[in-house]
Design a protein around this motif. Structure first.
Motif, mmCIF file in Angstrom:
data_model
loop_
_atom_site.group_PDB
_atom_site.id
_atom_site.type_symbol
_atom_site.label_atom_id
_atom_site.label_comp_id
_atom_site.label_asym_id
_atom_site.label_seq_id
_atom_site.Cartn_x
_atom_site.Cartn_y
_atom_site.Cartn_z
ATOM 1 N N MET A 51 0.772 -1.341 -0.020
ATOM 2 C CA MET A 51 0.094 -0.016 0.118
ATOM 3 C C MET A 51 0.834 1.371 0.081
ATOM 4 S SD MET A 51 -3.146 -0.971 2.497
ATOM 5 C CE MET A 51 -4.735 -1.699 1.556
ATOM 6 N N VAL A 52 2.022 1.109 1.027
ATOM 7 C CA VAL A 52 2.817 2.303 0.800
ATOM 8 C C VAL A 52 3.437 2.663 -0.734
ATOM 9 C CG1 VAL A 52 5.228 3.236 1.542
ATOM 10 C CG2 VAL A 52 3.401 2.266 3.079
ATOM 11 N N ARG A 64 -5.415 -4.799 -7.215
ATOM 12 C CA ARG A 64 -4.312 -4.212 -7.288
ATOM 13 C C ARG A 64 -3.200 -4.415 -6.366
ATOM 14 N NH1 ARG A 64 -2.442 0.864 -10.527
ATOM 15 N NH2 ARG A 64 -0.286 0.667 -10.450
ATOM 16 N N VAL A 65 -3.944 -4.304 -5.062
ATOM 17 C CA VAL A 65 -3.036 -4.281 -3.724
ATOM 18 C C VAL A 65 -2.534 -5.558 -3.826
ATOM 19 C CG1 VAL A 65 -3.207 -4.164 -1.381
ATOM 20 C CG2 VAL A 65 -4.560 -2.514 -2.726
ATOM 21 N N ARG A 66 -3.373 -6.555 -4.122
ATOM 22 C CA ARG A 66 -3.001 -8.105 -3.906
ATOM 23 C C ARG A 66 -1.932 -8.344 -4.984
ATOM 24 N NH1 ARG A 66 -7.903 -10.286 -1.885
ATOM 25 N NH2 ARG A 66 -7.860 -9.693 0.266
ATOM 26 N N GLN A 67 -2.091 -7.702 -6.190
ATOM 27 C CA GLN A 67 -0.861 -8.032 -7.292
ATOM 28 C C GLN A 67 0.442 -7.400 -6.839
ATOM 29 O OE1 GLN A 67 -3.242 -7.201 -10.790
ATOM 30 N NE2 GLN A 67 -4.552 -8.703 -10.394
ATOM 31 N N MET A 94 1.436 -7.005 -3.771
ATOM 32 C CA MET A 94 1.817 -7.842 -2.795
ATOM 33 C C MET A 94 2.717 -8.911 -3.326
ATOM 34 S SD MET A 94 -1.189 -8.015 -0.152
ATOM 35 C CE MET A 94 -0.475 -9.159 1.066
ATOM 36 N N PHE A 95 2.023 -9.724 -4.534
ATOM 37 C CA PHE A 95 2.667 -10.728 -5.437
ATOM 38 C C PHE A 95 4.016 -10.424 -5.820
ATOM 39 C CE2 PHE A 95 2.640 -13.471 -9.080
ATOM 40 C CZ PHE A 95 2.770 -14.727 -8.566
ATOM 41 N N ARG A 96 3.836 -9.229 -6.501
ATOM 42 C CA ARG A 96 5.131 -8.647 -7.041
ATOM 43 C C ARG A 96 6.308 -8.392 -5.945
ATOM 44 N NH1 ARG A 96 8.326 -5.028 -7.825
ATOM 45 N NH2 ARG A 96 7.375 -3.908 -6.196
ATOM 46 N N ILE A 97 5.896 -8.218 -4.909
ATOM 47 C CA ILE A 97 7.048 -7.821 -3.924
ATOM 48 C C ILE A 97 7.492 -9.070 -3.409
ATOM 49 C CG2 ILE A 97 7.307 -7.040 -1.274
ATOM 50 C CD1 ILE A 97 5.326 -4.832 -1.894
ATOM 51 N N TYR A 98 6.651 -10.172 -3.135
ATOM 52 C CA TYR A 98 6.995 -11.304 -2.732
ATOM 53 C C TYR A 98 7.925 -12.087 -3.822
ATOM 54 C CZ TYR A 98 3.878 -12.175 1.097
ATOM 55 O OH TYR A 98 3.286 -12.136 2.593
ATOM 56 N N CYS A 99 7.614 -12.091 -5.285
ATOM 57 C CA CYS A 99 8.379 -12.658 -6.279
ATOM 58 C C CYS A 99 9.736 -12.056 -6.396
ATOM 59 C CB CYS A 99 7.457 -12.428 -7.451
ATOM 60 S SG CYS A 99 6.193 -13.429 -7.637
ATOM 61 N N THR A 100 9.741 -10.526 -6.501
ATOM 62 C CA THR A 100 11.015 -9.811 -6.509
ATOM 63 C C THR A 100 11.781 -9.939 -5.009
ATOM 64 O OG1 THR A 100 10.291 -7.869 -6.050
ATOM 65 C CG2 THR A 100 10.193 -8.589 -8.444
ATOM 66 N N PHE A 108 -3.806 -19.525 -2.976
ATOM 67 C CA PHE A 108 -3.281 -18.183 -3.076
ATOM 68 C C PHE A 108 -3.483 -17.535 -4.581
ATOM 69 C CE2 PHE A 108 -1.024 -19.991 0.348
ATOM 70 C CZ PHE A 108 -0.926 -19.182 1.298
ATOM 71 N N THR A 109 -4.597 -16.859 -4.410
ATOM 72 C CA THR A 109 -4.693 -16.263 -5.865
ATOM 73 C C THR A 109 -4.238 -15.061 -6.212
ATOM 74 O OG1 THR A 109 -6.778 -15.055 -5.255
ATOM 75 C CG2 THR A 109 -7.129 -17.339 -5.810
ATOM 76 N N TRP A 110 -3.777 -14.278 -5.067
ATOM 77 C CA TRP A 110 -3.334 -12.835 -5.284
ATOM 78 C C TRP A 110 -4.196 -11.776 -6.419
ATOM 79 C CZ3 TRP A 110 -0.096 -12.860 -1.756
ATOM 80 C CH2 TRP A 110 0.565 -13.827 -1.297
ATOM 81 N N MET A 111 -5.578 -12.474 -6.066
ATOM 82 C CA MET A 111 -6.688 -11.486 -6.572
ATOM 83 C C MET A 111 -7.454 -10.784 -5.880
ATOM 84 S SD MET A 111 -6.133 -11.964 -10.195
ATOM 85 C CE MET A 111 -7.849 -11.956 -10.846
ATOM 86 N N GLY A 112 -8.487 -9.975 -6.091
ATOM 87 C CA GLY A 112 -9.450 -9.141 -5.317
ATOM 88 C C GLY A 112 -10.453 -10.324 -4.926
ATOM 89 N N ASP A 113 -11.406 -9.911 -3.956
ATOM 90 C CA ASP A 113 -12.354 -10.620 -3.300
ATOM 91 C C ASP A 113 -13.340 -11.414 -4.284
ATOM 92 O OD1 ASP A 113 -11.313 -10.635 -0.716
ATOM 93 O OD2 ASP A 113 -11.862 -8.264 -0.637
ATOM 94 N N LYS A 114 -13.432 -11.097 -5.574
ATOM 95 C CA LYS A 114 -14.864 -11.498 -6.252
ATOM 96 C C LYS A 114 -14.183 -12.653 -6.803
ATOM 97 C CE LYS A 114 -17.092 -7.553 -8.303
ATOM 98 N NZ LYS A 114 -17.609 -6.779 -9.553
#
Length: 734
Positions: free
Chosen positions: A398-399, A570-573, A575-581, A631-637
């Motif tokens: 988020m930051v 977008r927030v979950r994605q 997060m995924f990017r941060i974990y991957c890199t 773990f989908t790293w997607m939004g709630d829908k």
DNA sequence: GACCTGCTGCGGCCTG
């Protein structure tokens, strides 16, 4: 720009001279011509304290200065407190122009309303609910007194976009144009708003039928310096009495005490109960150290007097004051700037984080944001969800989205708002006495804001409203109110379209401290924390809905009710990017700036290590013991859709924080099931919503009166996404 | 494991 200034009424110019302002602000100059033109809508979008209100009122008051009869300006605000503020601010200008200003809301003086009723003129300051009540109860008077209305101005417009209340407001404005015969010659609307994402979409939210063009004025953003720090805390497995293992929350309270004492700050703690807890602990720390308390809670259930005392104390800036608060201090109320903002636990959205950050940053000093995030100490029994340090990584994501991408969640303007639609049908019938169905559809759906409602939906709804006696049809074909419809519209609670739970008052001696929703369990002799202090419940009066308390030591904050939260894709994605890199730092020039303290960095590295070890980048389903996690790293829908699909296939599962836990299952079973489903026809959103009980779908105020089919369709659209889920399965599992 | 907003008309009581 000199010419623009001279276009203002001479008395307005004189007032400006008396103010001693060196010059008009840029947005104030730029608003003069389009407002005086009076032939278009206007969106003025700028940060707080940029002078938006004056940008509207200076030219608008000039334009109506000669008008004697009827209201010239209709000002609409989401808050009563803002109407009172605005009334004070307009006092000297209106005096100069000899212009009436009438504040009109539930708490404003009857004498002022009476006067305006007899002789309407000048400026009317009102809430949407009070305007609704006028249209329903006094349509004849409205028609007369608004006959020469020149402007409608909506303050804090961002607070309305995409909400039930916003939909009602737009419908009210259409009804007002209709009653005054201004549908084909619309009254210009001016929206005042904090800076918004997707600015180009806003004009459609201001006037869905596009019958007037809209101009937009934004202030040239001056970039201010921002200082951000994220700090990690560890919640010990065993909390010992000997102070060697104090809880994360206690550690955080000590830190807040150290950082905040002696100056003014805001601490956002996300929930009312955590707000109460932290305020009480800080009060205890002050007592232990024998210093005056300067930490106070602020939230929506707290009595108005207690809140206003704190607001006044913050405004005066004579005593150092730290408010532990919920979103009540996020926007709206004028409390001046604070030295820094502290966020305890991850914020719910980037847009609210942005608003909160904007509260700090006094003249010539940077905005300061600290985020204090706790994670659980791990053992060999720990769950992967704990090990990933999701809350910390969400905070980092988020930051980054806020600072690096300058992104925040746009408002959701796709909802049908059926509950509010039903409300407006009743309101229009109550206002007119009787109405034909085609007139209703034309007014609310074609001219008005309910564009998503099809004729089919409309017919289905009207027929059901007849069945439950909300309305009935006369032999002439006209619709009138039914018995139930009369009952609802004749009670004062009708005018608001949003739902509020019934509440108990908490009373100490003769003083009301605030309110509690009735669904939380409170027992006699129980010890509670409220208003930042500790109390014992002495009695509960079920009839009067009062809980009596006396001051005491010790206690837990009461449980407040609440729904789950929803995090944007977008927030979950991110997060995924941060974990991957493995990289969260912010690039500035050639450098990467680390904004996390040592323990936080260590916690992050643990999470990133576990992510790699479990290879979540390539394998979204992870098995741990008897259970599996998706773990989908997607939004709630998408998360909701997968969860319901698996439940329908016989799995026992639940989701929390975007992670789905599937009990007693293995990776292959889940994978095979989902791939099989994706290769056949996936049930659509409405079908998925049928899986849920009726009770789970009753969310908005008038949902209980909707036909179940329609409610199910509406809920499905809100909660699920079949196509997106099918795509996710094909992209990630095949 | 979330937050916030608003509405009437009248009777009764208190204060100046």
């Amino acid at each position: 720009m000199i010419e623009e200034y001279q276009r203002l009424d001479k008395r307005v110019q004189k007032w400006l001279f008396n103010q001693g302002w060196p010059d008009l602000r840029e947005i104030q100059k730029r608003a003069i011509a389009p407002i005086l033109a009076g032939d278009r809508d206007l969106l003025i979008s700028a940060s707080t304290a940029a002078g938006k209100t004056e940008a509207f009122f200076l030219p608008a008051c000039s334009a109506i200065a000669e008008e004697e009869n009827g209201f010239g300006i209709l000002y609409i605000s989401p808050l009563k407190a803002l109407i009172n503020d605005q009334y004070r601010r307009l006092e000297s200008l209106s005096e100069m122009l000899d212009m009436e200003v009438t504040p009109w809301h539930g708490d404003s003086l009857q004498s002022k309303k009476k006067k305006a009723r007899k002789n309407p003129s000048g400026i009317l300051l009102i809430t949407p609910e009070s305007l609704e009540s006028l249209l329903v109860r006094e349509p004849g008077w409205v028609k007369q007194s608004f006959a020469s209305l020149k402007y409608i101005v909506i303050d804090e417009f961002h607070a309305f976009i995409g909400t039930e209340r916003g939909k009602q407001l737009l419908s009210l404005l259409t009804r007002l144009e209709h009653i005054t015969g201004r549908i084909s010659n619309p009254i210009p609307r001016v929206a005042l708003s904090a800076t918004l994402g997707e600015l180009e979409k806003v004009p459609l939210s201001l006037r869905p039928n596009k019958s007037l063009p809209c101009e937009t004025i934004t202030s040239s953003q001056h970039q201010s310096t921002i200082k951000v720090q994220v700090k990690g805390y560890l919640e010990p497995l065993d909390i010992m009495a000997d102070d060697t293992h104090i809880s994360a929350e206690q550690q955080i309270c000590h830190e807040i005490f150290r950082l905040c004492r002696g100056d003014s700050h805001l601490v956002f703690a996300n929930s009312r109960s955590r707000t109460e807890n932290i305020a009480a602990q800080l009060g205890d720390l002050c007592e232990q150290q024998v210093v005056p308390n300067e930490f106070f809670p602020h939230h929506g259930s707290l009595a108005k007097e207690l809140r206003e005392d704190l607001e006044a104390r913050l405004q005066k800036e004579t005593l150092p004051t730290t408010a532990i608060c919920t979103m009540t201090l996020e926007l709206g109320i004028d409390i001046g700037k604070v030295s820094s903002v502290i966020q305890v636990t991850a914020p719910h959205s980037v847009s609210s984080l942005r608003q909160r950050l904007g509260r700090s940053g006094r003249r010539n000093s940077p905005s300061i944001l600290r985020m204090l995030i706790s994670e659980n100490e791990l053992s060999d029994k720990s769950n992967i969800v704990d090990g990933l340090r999701l809350e910390l990584v969400q905070s980092l994501a988020m930051v980054r989205l806020l600072i690096v991408n300058n992104w925040f969640e746009p408002a959701d303007t796709e909802q049908m708002h059926l509950s509010t639609f039903l409300h407006q049908i009743l309101a229009v019938i109550a206002q007119w006495g009787s109405v034909r169905a085609d007139q209703l559809y034309s007014l609310l759906c074609e001219q008005g804001p309910f564009k998503e409602i099809t004729i089919q939906h409309f017919k289905q709804l009207l027929s059901h409203m007849g069945t439950v006696q909300l309305i009935q049809q006369l032999n002439s074909g006209e619709l009138v109110l039914g018995i139930e419809g009369e009952r609802i519209t004749n009670f004062y609670t009708f005018y608001a379209v949003f739902k509020t739970p019934e509440e108990f008052r908490i009373v100490a001696g003769s003083k009301t401290l605030g309110t509690l929703p009735v669904d939380s369990l409170i027992l006699k002799d129980q010890h509670i924390i409220f208003g930042g202090r500790r109390w014992k419940v002495t009695d509960i009066d079920d009839n009067k809905k009062v809980i009596y308390v006396t001051s005491t030591k010790g206690g837990k904050p009461p449980k407040f009710s609440g729904n789950g939260m929803s995090i944007h894709d977008r927030v979950r994605q991110e997060m995924f990017r941060i974990y991957c890199t493995g990289e969260y730092r912010i690039e500035v020039g050639n450098q990467r700036i680390d904004f996390v303290n040592n323990l936080g960095r260590q916690l992050f590295q643990e999470g990133a290590y576990l992510f790699k070890e479990a290879d979540l980048e390539n394998h979204p389903i992870y098995q741990s013991g008897k259970h599996s996690y998706i773990f989908t790293w997607m939004g709630d829908k998408v998360v909701n859709t997968l969860t319901v699909l698996l439940i329908r296939s016989g799995f026992v599962c639940s989701n929390f924080g975007g992670v789905i836990e599937v009990q007693n299952s293995n990776v292959d079973d889940i994978k095979n099931c989902l791939i099989y489903l994706a290769n056949t026809e996936l049930p659509d959103e409405t079908e998925l919503a049928r899986t849920l009980s009726l009770q789970q779908k009753l969310i908005e105020k008038y949902d209980e009166y909707l036909p179940e089919d329609l409610l199910t369709e509406c809920y499905g659209r809100k909660a699920f996404n079949s196509m997106g889920t099918k795509q996710w399965i094909l992209d990630n599992l095949v």
